[in-house]
Design a protein around this motif. Structure first.
Motif, PDB file in Angstrom:
ATOM      1  N   GLU A   1       0.815  -1.203   0.000  1.00 45.33           N
ATOM      2  CA  GLU A   1       0.000   0.000   0.000  1.00 45.33           C
ATOM      3  C   GLU A   1       0.854   1.260   0.000  1.00 45.33           C
ATOM      4  O   GLU A   1       0.522   2.256  -0.633  1.00 45.33           O
ATOM      5  CB  GLU A   1      -0.900  -0.005   1.241  1.00 45.33           C
ATOM      6  CG  GLU A   1      -1.910   1.102   1.252  1.00 45.33           C
ATOM      7  CD  GLU A   1      -2.695   1.111   2.561  1.00 45.33           C
ATOM      8  OE1 GLU A   1      -3.606   1.926   2.664  1.00 45.33           O
ATOM      9  OE2 GLU A   1      -2.387   0.313   3.457  1.00 45.33           O
TER      10      GLU A   1
ATOM     11  N   SER B   1      -6.142  12.142   9.183  1.00 45.58           N
ATOM     12  CA  SER B   1      -6.162  11.026  10.130  1.00 45.58           C
ATOM     13  C   SER B   1      -5.688   9.731   9.487  1.00 45.58           C
ATOM     14  O   SER B   1      -5.130   8.867  10.142  1.00 45.58           O
ATOM     15  CB  SER B   1      -7.569  10.839  10.672  1.00 45.58           C
ATOM     16  OG  SER B   1      -8.444  10.558   9.607  1.00 45.58           O
ATOM     17  N   VAL B   2      -5.896   9.628   8.192  1.00 39.84           N
ATOM     18  CA  VAL B   2      -5.471   8.412   7.503  1.00 39.84           C
ATOM     19  C   VAL B   2      -3.959   8.229   7.618  1.00 39.84           C
ATOM     20  O   VAL B   2      -3.445   7.124   7.597  1.00 39.84           O
ATOM     21  CB  VAL B   2      -5.842   8.501   6.003  1.00 39.84           C
ATOM     22  CG1 VAL B   2      -5.657   7.152   5.332  1.00 39.84           C
ATOM     23  CG2 VAL B   2      -7.249   9.006   5.839  1.00 39.84           C
TER      24      VAL B   2
ATOM     25  N   VAL C   1      -1.973   9.070  10.060  1.00 39.73           N
ATOM     26  CA  VAL C   1      -1.425   8.893  11.401  1.00 39.73           C
ATOM     27  C   VAL C   1      -0.618   7.602  11.457  1.00 39.73           C
ATOM     28  O   VAL C   1       0.472   7.545  12.015  1.00 39.73           O
ATOM     29  CB  VAL C   1      -2.552   8.882  12.447  1.00 39.73           C
ATOM     30  CG1 VAL C   1      -2.015   8.451  13.792  1.00 39.73           C
ATOM     31  CG2 VAL C   1      -3.167  10.259  12.541  1.00 39.73           C
ATOM     32  N   LEU C   2      -1.151   6.594  10.842  1.00 41.32           N
ATOM     33  CA  LEU C   2      -0.492   5.293  10.829  1.00 41.32           C
ATOM     34  C   LEU C   2       0.883   5.412  10.189  1.00 41.32           C
ATOM     35  O   LEU C   2       1.882   4.924  10.711  1.00 41.32           O
ATOM     36  CB  LEU C   2      -1.349   4.297  10.059  1.00 41.32           C
ATOM     37  CG  LEU C   2      -0.760   2.910   9.876  1.00 41.32           C
ATOM     38  CD1 LEU C   2      -0.705   2.195  11.206  1.00 41.32           C
ATOM     39  CD2 LEU C   2      -1.580   2.118   8.880  1.00 41.32           C
ATOM     40  N   GLN C   3       0.938   6.079   9.067  1.00 43.87           N
ATOM     41  CA  GLN C   3       2.209   6.207   8.368  1.00 43.87           C
ATOM     42  C   GLN C   3       3.209   7.006   9.182  1.00 43.87           C
ATOM     43  O   GLN C   3       4.393   6.666   9.219  1.00 43.87           O
ATOM     44  CB  GLN C   3       1.991   6.861   7.007  1.00 43.87           C
ATOM     45  CG  GLN C   3       1.531   5.841   5.985  1.00 43.87           C
ATOM     46  CD  GLN C   3       1.243   6.474   4.646  1.00 43.87           C
ATOM     47  OE1 GLN C   3       1.145   7.685   4.527  1.00 43.87           O
ATOM     48  NE2 GLN C   3       1.083   5.642   3.644  1.00 43.87           N
TER      49      GLN C   3
ATOM     50  N   SER D   1       3.348   7.227  12.387  1.00 42.75           N
ATOM     51  CA  SER D   1       3.820   6.423  13.513  1.00 42.75           C
ATOM     52  C   SER D   1       4.793   5.354  13.036  1.00 42.75           C
ATOM     53  O   SER D   1       5.755   5.028  13.730  1.00 42.75           O
ATOM     54  CB  SER D   1       2.648   5.799  14.254  1.00 42.75           C
ATOM     55  OG  SER D   1       2.088   4.768  13.493  1.00 42.75           O
ATOM     56  N   ILE D   2       4.573   4.827  11.852  1.00 43.64           N
ATOM     57  CA  ILE D   2       5.517   3.837  11.322  1.00 43.64           C
ATOM     58  C   ILE D   2       6.862   4.497  11.033  1.00 43.64           C
ATOM     59  O   ILE D   2       7.922   3.984  11.382  1.00 43.64           O
ATOM     60  CB  ILE D   2       4.957   3.170  10.049  1.00 43.64           C
ATOM     61  CG1 ILE D   2       3.763   2.290  10.420  1.00 43.64           C
ATOM     62  CG2 ILE D   2       6.023   2.343   9.359  1.00 43.64           C
ATOM     63  CD1 ILE D   2       3.063   1.682   9.240  1.00 43.64           C
TER      64      ILE D   2
ATOM     65  N   ALA E   1       8.766   5.148  14.182  1.00 47.10           N
ATOM     66  CA  ALA E   1       9.378   3.920  14.680  1.00 47.10           C
ATOM     67  C   ALA E   1      10.609   3.570  13.863  1.00 47.10           C
ATOM     68  O   ALA E   1      11.654   3.209  14.404  1.00 47.10           O
ATOM     69  CB  ALA E   1       8.369   2.788  14.634  1.00 47.10           C
TER      70      ALA E   1
ATOM     71  N   LEU F   1       6.712  -4.361  10.188  1.00 44.83           N
ATOM     72  CA  LEU F   1       6.493  -3.109   9.470  1.00 44.83           C
ATOM     73  C   LEU F   1       5.718  -3.246   8.170  1.00 44.83           C
ATOM     74  O   LEU F   1       5.185  -2.275   7.671  1.00 44.83           O
ATOM     75  CB  LEU F   1       7.842  -2.438   9.180  1.00 44.83           C
ATOM     76  CG  LEU F   1       8.534  -1.942  10.444  1.00 44.83           C
ATOM     77  CD1 LEU F   1       9.960  -1.576  10.146  1.00 44.83           C
ATOM     78  CD2 LEU F   1       7.792  -0.753  11.009  1.00 44.83           C
TER      79      LEU F   1
END
Lengths: 437, 595
Positions: B58, B119-120, B122-124, B126-127, B130, B357
């Protein structure tokens, strides 16, 4: 104690085994009956679908990734089992095979600009191959380096290899080889290797369920001298019905890799025995050493389809458990299941065969199992609580407007006059072949 | 063989779950899945016929991550050109700077993502956070391989960089009307101390001291303690032992202050003093300010073991993690990855990252860098380089599914000695040749790499497409590029037919300028020569025209079906002076007719 110099354990052998996937879009195929096969063209810009409703549909992917049905026509008078694309070097050509005992070759003709604007294309039947006396169960084009050749196999146990000697005249196909496999055939696969070291080779599988008939997968190889295909090997260990078979891309290796869908998924390595070959100057086919690489019974029962991705790093299989399973080898050539596609029991429904005017976005959630990732969902950095399925996000699927989907119940336009510059053609010469036992 | 420690991911497809099968088809970047029922000639399906496009990778499709892919590609290519024969010291500096470049690309990307703030994403974010955190630690431990002394300084930088919320809070406090009375004031001071940022802590404390003139001496004492804390200076002349002695001396002084209750009247200063002395209970009471076990680890090292050796790290890391995390809570993947790094278990880091990941970018680039640092071989792994190649191939294959990123993938494949070339062959021929320009681009890549079969195939596809669309000129030039004699013959015949039908040639420019390429096929040669005849004729060079015509016929390269046309063409020549030639020509033709 520092572990800098410790010997690696098996623990590091499994890398990146989780393939996270998501449904990007759902396309209303609008077939009136079961879809039996979906096939991508070489570049992945077009697809063809076929169904028990006796039709084939061609879909084109637009710039923004949406699929539009650009042709739909009745192809056979029975269920259409398989549809497959020829290599684009030969133009836009499809082959289909059916319960109606025939296989057919279709060619797209460049339509008038009018049609293009309406997003339609015209496919005309170039030939019907009527040699089989029973259902034609599989149809495959041979690797392109062999020219334009089409192979069929049928329930009567015969593999037929046809050739179009003039690629500009697809109405002329000659039956070059007829190979009797003695057992009802369900599937064929060509070895894609174009290496000169590898003569043309195909594998044929039988779905005959009588285990006493012995091996259900036979490997045939072309012999330059006799100009015939002869059996190189029977996989004696595969005694149950075989439903699908697939050679992996060769990757420049000396050996071949073959995946088989039977009561389980099996991956075989076929190693040509070099020394043998040198000695036998003319007659016998290459001796193959058969090694089993992997065997998985995760589908619980019958496995129906197997297929490799482009670089053969992933094998997909479909089975009676209703799942598609993805198998991946790590760099130590060990295979494991890395992903599963599974019906969630909530099929989309389209009313009365109309392409649903659904604006609903179909499950575009990232589904993960009880794996490491779930543990992470509460993590500080990884994956903060995700919004539930992202309805209405960028992955909205687009359904083709109904005006684009034509239902031709009649045969398509008759083939036009064969292209004029072709002067002669070889006569149809059936060449029944002695099968090498 | 060890059992697989992760379950395969399940992707739910909106389709019937029982009694039906799920059919599929591989595409270049996705799988199509559809409901079906195998081997049921009589079975009637429902009208439900949806095809679901299932994707992976993705990330590839995220427009902001594209920058990450593009820029890291440059760094990757630069890294591959670092010469083997450089002295190892110079190389190490280069590797560290390359590692920093990679990280700054991640940072830039993260900042851009944060600005978008959807908001979509946010995941990216945070990845990426990390990834950067892990990468930075790997850089400190593996690439820079800092020895005792500098090691702690690097770890402090690492924690400071990834715990930026202190600065935010400090800004808030300082901008308030009365900073010293702000409810977050002491949190900020303590946070600074926990990160070893004593300058900032002291500046904050001054504000409090001015408010409490009575406690002035106490504040002064704390200020002295803070200012006197020794930090190792890697550039200086001081040896590690000298530093250690100095630090112990300071530590005793702090301890004395604590013993004689110097700060007993001020609870906050007492806490700070306890932190300075490295009191574990006090540190653990500030879990919220520390927020992570690895911050706790670094703080604990700072105040208890500032000369920690790399080889001792894993012991402290393990114990800090156990102390910090609740007994009940299971370490999360990030915790395990960092712990593995502290244990110098590079392969575990790579393995865990690639599982956690779902992103090949990170593992591929990090592994490549570590491999260049010769860190994978030092583990005595005979497959060290294969691990690198395996990951690079996976990453590059993912890029190839994207309509423009595939061009980056070429360089990655080029740097995979074992399978790179074959992968490139398999992938590049699948690149859709939407336009002539794109086809030429793909072609150039193949030509540069002597991929003759792909070159031939691309030209052939383009020639066929042009022919189907009746663009004869384009079809001819593509088939000449493909050196496809049969196809060139076929197209030449089309040209001749067109001429017969219309009396004119199309694509004159091309035909007139073919040069030696015309020798590809007899028919093509004839086409060119025949056109030459017309040109001579137009220029009234009849004698030459007649001779050419004659040679075309005598050399037998004129297709028999075309003789009538040739004769017709010859007729006007009869009216010219050079009729002797023409008569000869006709006689000759007559002879041949008889044959």
């Amino acid at each position: 104690m520092c572990r800098t110099d410790r010997v690696p354990t098996a623990g590091i052998l499994w890398l990146a085994l989780v393939v996270i996937m998501f449904v990007a879009r759902s396309i209303a195929a609008d077939h009136k009956d079961l879809i039996h096969d979906v096939s991508y063209d070489f570049h992945g810009r077009r697809m063809a679908t076929c169904s028990s409703d006796q039709s084939v549909k061609v879909w084109d992917r637009s710039e923004n990734g949406e699929w539009h049905c650009t042709a739909s026509w009745k192809t056979h008078s029975g269920s259409v089992w398989r549809v497959t694309w020829a290599h684009p070097e030969f133009g836009q050509v499809l082959a289909s095979c059916s319960f109606d005992r025939t296989a057919a070759v279709w060619e797209e003709i460049v339509g008038e600009s009018n049609d293009k604007q309406r997003g339609l294309s015209h496919w005309i039947k170039r030939t019907t191959l009527v040699d089989s006396r029973t259902s034609v169960t599989d149809v495959k084009f041979a690797p392109k380096h062999m020219g334009l050749m089409l192979t069929t196999c049928s329930a009567d146990g015969v593999v037929r290899i046809y050739e179009a000697p003039d690629v500009m005249n697809l109405s002329q196909w000659s039956l070059q080889h007829e190979i009797s496999c003695k057992l009802s055939c369900s599937c064929i696969s060509w070895n894609p290797s174009s290496s000169r070291a590898h003569p043309p080779m195909f594998a044929v599988g039988s779905d005959d369920s009588n285990v006493t008939y012995g091996g259900k997968v036979q490997i045939y190889e072309y012999n330059e001298n006799t100009r015939k295909y002869a059996k190189a090997e029977t996989l004696m260990t595969v005694t149950d019905a075989v439903h699908d078979i697939a050679f992996a891309p060769n990757l420049g290796r000396s050996f071949h890799v073959l995946a088989i869908a039977t009561k389980d998924v099996r991956i075989f390595k076929l190693v040509p025995m070099r020394s043998d070959r040198k000695e036998s100057t003319s007659t016998g086919p290459t001796k193959l050493e058969v090694q089993i690489v992997a065997q998985f019974d995760n589908h619980n029962s019958q496995v129906w389809r197997v297929s490799w991705n482009i670089t053969s790093t992933l094998l997909a299989s479909s089975g009676d458990d209703g799942c598609v399973r993805l198998w991946k080898a790590n760099y130590m050539d060990n295979w494991k299941c890395t992903g599963i596609l599974k019906g969630d029991g909530s099929p989309l429904t389209s009313s009365s065969g109309q392409p649903t005017a659904m604006s609903t976005i179909v499950g575009s959630s990232v589904q993960t199992s009880q794996n490491a990732l779930n543990g992470m969902s509460a993590g500080r950095y990884f994956f903060p609580p995700l919004d539930p399925p992202r309805a209405g996000t960028r992955y909205g699927h687009l359904l083709p407007p109904s005006s684009l989907i034509e239902h031709c119940d009649a045969e398509p336009i008759q083939p036009q006059q064969a292209l004029p510059y072709r002067l002669s053609s070889r006569a149809l010469l059936p060449l029944p072949e002695a099968e090498g036992q | 063989m060890e059992e697989l420690d992760v379950e395969p991911a399940i992707t739910n497809i909106p389709a019937a779950s029982d009694g039906k099968h799920l059919g599929f088809a591989w595409g270049p970047g996705d799988i199509l899945a559809y409901e079906t029922l195998y081997m049921a000639p009589g079975a009637k399906g429902s009208g439900c016929s949806f095809i679901h496009e299932v994707r992976k990778d993705e990330d590839i499709y995220s427009p902001i991550l594209r920058k990450l892919f593009n820029e890291s590609h440059h760094i990757f290519v630069g890294l591959q050109t670092i010469r083997e024969d450089l002295p190892s010291k110079n190389k190490k500096t280069q590797f560290v700077s390359i590692s920093k470049n990679y990280r700054s690309v991640i940072r830039a990307c993260m900042e851009e993502l944060q600005q978008v703030a959807a908001s979509v994403l946010v995941l990216q974010v945070s990845i990426l956070l990390a990834i950067e955190l892990i990468w930075n630690l790997c850089e400190v431990l593996f690439i820079d391989a800092a020895p005792a002394g500098p090691l702690l300084l690097h770890l402090l930088d690492w924690v400071r960089l990834h715990k930026g919320d202190v600065d935010e809070k400090a800004r808030e406090v300082l901008q308030s009307e009365s900073p010293a009375e702000h409810h977050d004031y002491w949190d900020v001071v303590v946070s600074y101390v926990l990160q070893g940022r004593f300058e900032e802590a002291r500046q904050m404390l001054v504000k409090q001291a001015t408010l409490q003139p009575a406690a002035r001496n106490m504040y002064k004492l704390m200020d002295t303690l803070l200012s006197k804390m020794p930090f190792y200076n890697p550039g200086g002349t001081q040896t590690l032992t000298e530093f250690d002695v100095k630090w112990r001396h300071w530590h005793e002084e702090v301890d004395r202050c604590l013993q004689d209750n110097s700060f007993a009247s001020n609870q906050h200063l007492e806490i700070i003093c306890k932190i300075l002395v490295g009191d574990e209970d006090t540190l653990l009471e500030h879990k919220e300010l520390l927020s992570t076990w690895y911050h706790f680890l670094v703080t604990r090292l700072l105040f208890c073991h500032p000369t920690v050796k790399p080889t001792e790290l894993h012991y402290y890391a393990q114990s800090c993690m156990t102390m910090f995390l609740d007994l009940r809570s299971v370490p999360e993947p990030l915790d395990s990855i960092l712990l593995a790094a502290f244990e110098f278990d590079i392969h575990q880091v790579i393995k865990d990252c690639s599982i956690a990941l779902n992103n090949w970018w990170f593992v591929a680039h990090l592994t490549d860098l570590l491999d260049h640092c010769k860190l994978l071989q030092s583990h005595n792994l005979h497959f060290g380089s294969n691990l690198r190649e395996f990951l690079l191939l996976e990453y590059a294959s993912g890029l190839f599914t994207h309509h423009s990123l595939w061009q980056l993938a070429v360089d990655y494949f080029d740097n995979c000695p074992e399978f790179g070339h074959v992968y490139l062959e398999l992938q590049i021929e699948r690149v859709p040749l939407d336009t002539e320009r794109k086809a030429l681009k793909v072609l150039r890549i193949c030509e540069q790499r002597q991929m003759s079969e792909q070159v031939r195939s691309i030209c052939k596809i383009m020639a066929m497409r042009a022919l189907r669309n009746n663009r004869l000129g384009s079809a001819l030039s593509w088939s000449i590029r493909a050196k496809d004699a049969a196809f060139a013959t076929l197209i030449s015949e089309r040209f001749l037919q067109d001429y017969c039908a219309r009396g004119t040639f199309s694509d004159l420019d091309l035909i007139d300028n073919l040069g030696p390429a015309m020798l590809l096929s007899d028919r093509l040669t004839f086409l060119v020569k025949y056109r030459e005849f017309h040109k001579l004729y137009e220029e009234n060079r009849f004698s030459e025209a007649a001779k050419l015509l004659l040679s075309l016929i005598t050399a037998k390269i004129a297709p028999r079906s075309f003789w009538m046309t040739l004769l017709t063409d010859a007729l006007p020549l009869l009216e010219q002076k050079e009729c002797n030639v023409v008569v000869y020509l006709l006689l000759e033709l007559g002879d041949m007719e008889k044959i």
